[in-house]
Design a protein around this motif. Sequence first.
Motif, mmCIF file in Angstrom:
data_model
loop_
_atom_site.group_PDB
_atom_site.id
_atom_site.type_symbol
_atom_site.label_atom_id
_atom_site.label_comp_id
_atom_site.label_asym_id
_atom_site.label_seq_id
_atom_site.Cartn_x
_atom_site.Cartn_y
_atom_site.Cartn_z
ATOM 1 N N ILE A 53 -23.682 -26.529 -37.436
ATOM 2 C CA ILE A 53 -24.389 -26.828 -38.696
ATOM 3 C C ILE A 53 -23.394 -27.366 -39.729
ATOM 4 O O ILE A 53 -23.631 -28.399 -40.367
ATOM 5 C CB ILE A 53 -25.120 -25.566 -39.227
ATOM 6 N N TYR A 54 -22.250 -26.681 -39.883
ATOM 7 C CA TYR A 54 -21.246 -27.153 -40.846
ATOM 8 C C TYR A 54 -20.781 -28.575 -40.518
ATOM 9 O O TYR A 54 -20.651 -29.417 -41.396
ATOM 10 C CB TYR A 54 -20.014 -26.225 -40.833
ATOM 11 N N ARG A 55 -20.540 -28.836 -39.223
ATOM 12 C CA ARG A 55 -19.958 -30.124 -38.843
ATOM 13 C C ARG A 55 -20.964 -31.260 -38.841
ATOM 14 O O ARG A 55 -20.629 -32.393 -39.178
ATOM 15 C CB ARG A 55 -19.331 -30.013 -37.432
ATOM 16 N N SER A 56 -22.212 -30.968 -38.432
ATOM 17 C CA SER A 56 -23.098 -32.093 -38.112
ATOM 18 C C SER A 56 -24.328 -32.260 -38.992
ATOM 19 O O SER A 56 -24.826 -33.384 -39.113
ATOM 20 C CB SER A 56 -23.581 -31.960 -36.656
ATOM 21 N N LEU A 57 -24.837 -31.191 -39.579
ATOM 22 C CA LEU A 57 -26.125 -31.341 -40.262
ATOM 23 C C LEU A 57 -26.024 -32.297 -41.457
ATOM 24 O O LEU A 57 -26.779 -33.265 -41.564
ATOM 25 C CB LEU A 57 -26.667 -29.961 -40.678
ATOM 26 N N THR A 58 -25.067 -32.038 -42.341
ATOM 27 C CA THR A 58 -24.994 -32.838 -43.558
ATOM 28 C C THR A 58 -24.720 -34.303 -43.244
ATOM 29 O O THR A 58 -25.335 -35.202 -43.813
ATOM 30 C CB THR A 58 -23.910 -32.270 -44.497
ATOM 31 N N ARG A 59 -23.844 -34.565 -42.270
ATOM 32 C CA ARG A 59 -23.522 -35.971 -41.993
ATOM 33 C C ARG A 59 -24.652 -36.708 -41.246
ATOM 34 O O ARG A 59 -24.604 -37.929 -41.134
ATOM 35 C CB ARG A 59 -22.181 -36.103 -41.279
ATOM 36 N N ASN A 60 -25.633 -35.995 -40.745
ATOM 37 C CA ASN A 60 -26.746 -36.664 -40.047
ATOM 38 C C ASN A 60 -28.051 -36.639 -40.846
ATOM 39 O O ASN A 60 -29.121 -36.932 -40.298
ATOM 40 C CB ASN A 60 -26.976 -35.999 -38.688
ATOM 41 N N LEU A 61 -27.965 -36.285 -42.120
ATOM 42 C CA LEU A 61 -29.201 -36.124 -42.899
ATOM 43 C C LEU A 61 -30.025 -37.407 -42.970
ATOM 44 O O LEU A 61 -31.257 -37.369 -42.916
ATOM 45 C CB LEU A 61 -28.874 -35.637 -44.307
ATOM 46 N N GLN A 62 -29.339 -38.531 -43.096
ATOM 47 C CA GLN A 62 -30.075 -39.798 -43.226
ATOM 48 C C GLN A 62 -31.010 -40.007 -42.021
ATOM 49 O O GLN A 62 -32.157 -40.419 -42.167
ATOM 50 C CB GLN A 62 -29.083 -40.951 -43.364
ATOM 51 N N ALA A 63 -30.482 -39.687 -40.828
ATOM 52 C CA ALA A 63 -31.283 -39.881 -39.609
ATOM 53 C C ALA A 63 -32.416 -38.856 -39.516
ATOM 54 O O ALA A 63 -33.479 -39.121 -38.944
ATOM 55 C CB ALA A 63 -30.383 -39.762 -38.384
ATOM 56 N N VAL A 64 -32.202 -37.697 -40.097
ATOM 57 C CA VAL A 64 -33.175 -36.610 -39.971
ATOM 58 C C VAL A 64 -34.377 -36.818 -40.911
ATOM 59 O O VAL A 64 -35.501 -36.408 -40.609
ATOM 60 C CB VAL A 64 -32.438 -35.267 -40.279
ATOM 61 N N ILE A 65 -34.124 -37.478 -42.060
ATOM 62 C CA ILE A 65 -35.171 -37.598 -43.086
ATOM 63 C C ILE A 65 -36.492 -38.204 -42.556
ATOM 64 O O ILE A 65 -37.552 -37.594 -42.720
ATOM 65 C CB ILE A 65 -34.624 -38.372 -44.316
#
Length: 533
Positions: free
Chosen positions: A142-154
């Motif tokens: 979560i620390y490593r990947s969630l924030t940096r992939n937010l654009q794709a998740v939206i």
Amino acid sequence: MEAILDALDNSQVARPLILTLTIYVLWTVLFASSSLPSDLPWIGRDQSKVFSSLRATIKSVSKSRELLAEGYQKYSSKGKSYIFPTCDGPREILVPRSSLRWLLEQPDNVLSAAEYHNESLGGDYNFLDKYLIQDAFHDHVIYRSLTRNLQAVIPEVWDELGRTFEDIWGTDREDWKEVPLMDSMMTLVGRASNRMLVGTPVCRNKEYLANMMKYTTDVVINSAILRVLPKFLHPVIGRMLSLRNQWHYSRTAKYTIPHIQERLRHMERKRNDPSYGWEQPSDYITWQINLAIAENKSIEMDPVTISRRLMPINFAAIHTTTITITNAVIDILSASASKGVLEGLREEIEETYAACNGVWTKASLALLVRTDSAIRESMRVSNFMTRNALRRVMPAAGVTHPVENWTAPQGSYIGIDMHSIHHDPEIYPSPAEYDAFRFSRAREEASASAGDALDKVKKTESMSTTSGDFLTFSHGRHACPGRFFVVYELKMLLAFMLLNYDVQPLTERPQNKWIGGNIVPPSDLSIRVKRKA
Ligand code: HEM
């Protein structure tokens, strides 16, 4: 006792809590000796009476609100620590706001967040295998990947929210429909969060979701029971309680394991042949597999391990977010009509949605400053936890406060009274009032004049920004790493609701209930909705 049971009715946690409290009370009286610093004052304890500590503990079952207010006024606001007689676990040392920095800056081998979470959540029993919590690779993902992939998740989350709203609130444009608020929010949050965690089609599989929700509730109930039982009973009772968790996990694993196996096959083919016609979904499963490969941790690529790690992550994500958005909807719908909260939000959402041609991105969602403020303000005034940033003392010699000079023994808990800070009139004028646009007013004014002022306000007043004054996500290096996702998830949830449904305001705000030291919104509240014409 009957009065307390009545007051706590409706809560899945309350009855087991009361029963186990009785055992705890006996345990405390007969065996436990308090090694908390004797130079620290207690709140709610009258030492002239027999069993004064026990009486204080019992008092906190129904009087936590009063005790916290008294403790804040007598001690915290004067820069002093005190002992809070927690009824559902070990007593806590609550430090004043002036000591928050000290609290948060201690290394994990002195004051440990993980050990506090592990003990207070019954980590040895609730999460299927101790290994999963002792080596919390899922937190690392979560620390490593969630924030940096937010654009794709939206766009994925937006799509899932839309489908879920239509499934549960329907598309009838003629008649009003009464819908249970908290259940609706739980389903929306459950599906949207699982779209980010496991992707389609599992995120909308009814049996998977139902068991995942039941599992997260098991954790809440079991940990409440374990917290009040003496430690020597944990190996027996903990194992018994965990049977339900194992059962609910097995009903989720039936869907997740084949899904993960398939993902692993596709990812391997794609690694070997980049022209292979398959698009890698951006979700937790993919992130965990990629991180496991990058860090050469084969166990973390095992489908069973991944399917198990989904359980604690769902636990961290579901109840917290469901309660937060339930409170926010109640606060928004109960705001006085003269304040124009619903209209103000609708206007902002409709204009922004039109301006971004119906495609939400990080940038367009960042423009929803009123929506951001309405949720943040609800998280302030209707916070569901009262103490936060709790840590377990690790060194055998305990830990000594640098200014007050008391020493907290190994195994004791130290934290902060978030509720009173959020309700301090010197920090928040009219603190009991839900002022939806409290945080956006300054941002809207600054954006009119632009320049440095805007940057300054943007940084301090947005929903994910934590500080010593806004602690719902805690603060410091252990502050919730899921919060950046929550911001987008909840803004989109409100946006879909207000773009597509008429929602009838509430005539008055139904009261939240204090259950020990937690505050929960009414679980039986229904609201009236109709699909927009
Ligand atoms: C409104 C929703 C949420 C609230 C209010 C919330 C609040 C919190 C709080 C208070 C903590 C403890 C921090 C501390 O001990 O100092 C925490 C930790 C954590 N949360 Fe959240 N959370 C929310 C949603 C989420 C979501 C959606 C995820 C994951 C997708 C998540 C993942 C985590 C993790 C992994 C930790 C452990 C961090 C650590 O110990 O370093 N949370 N959260």
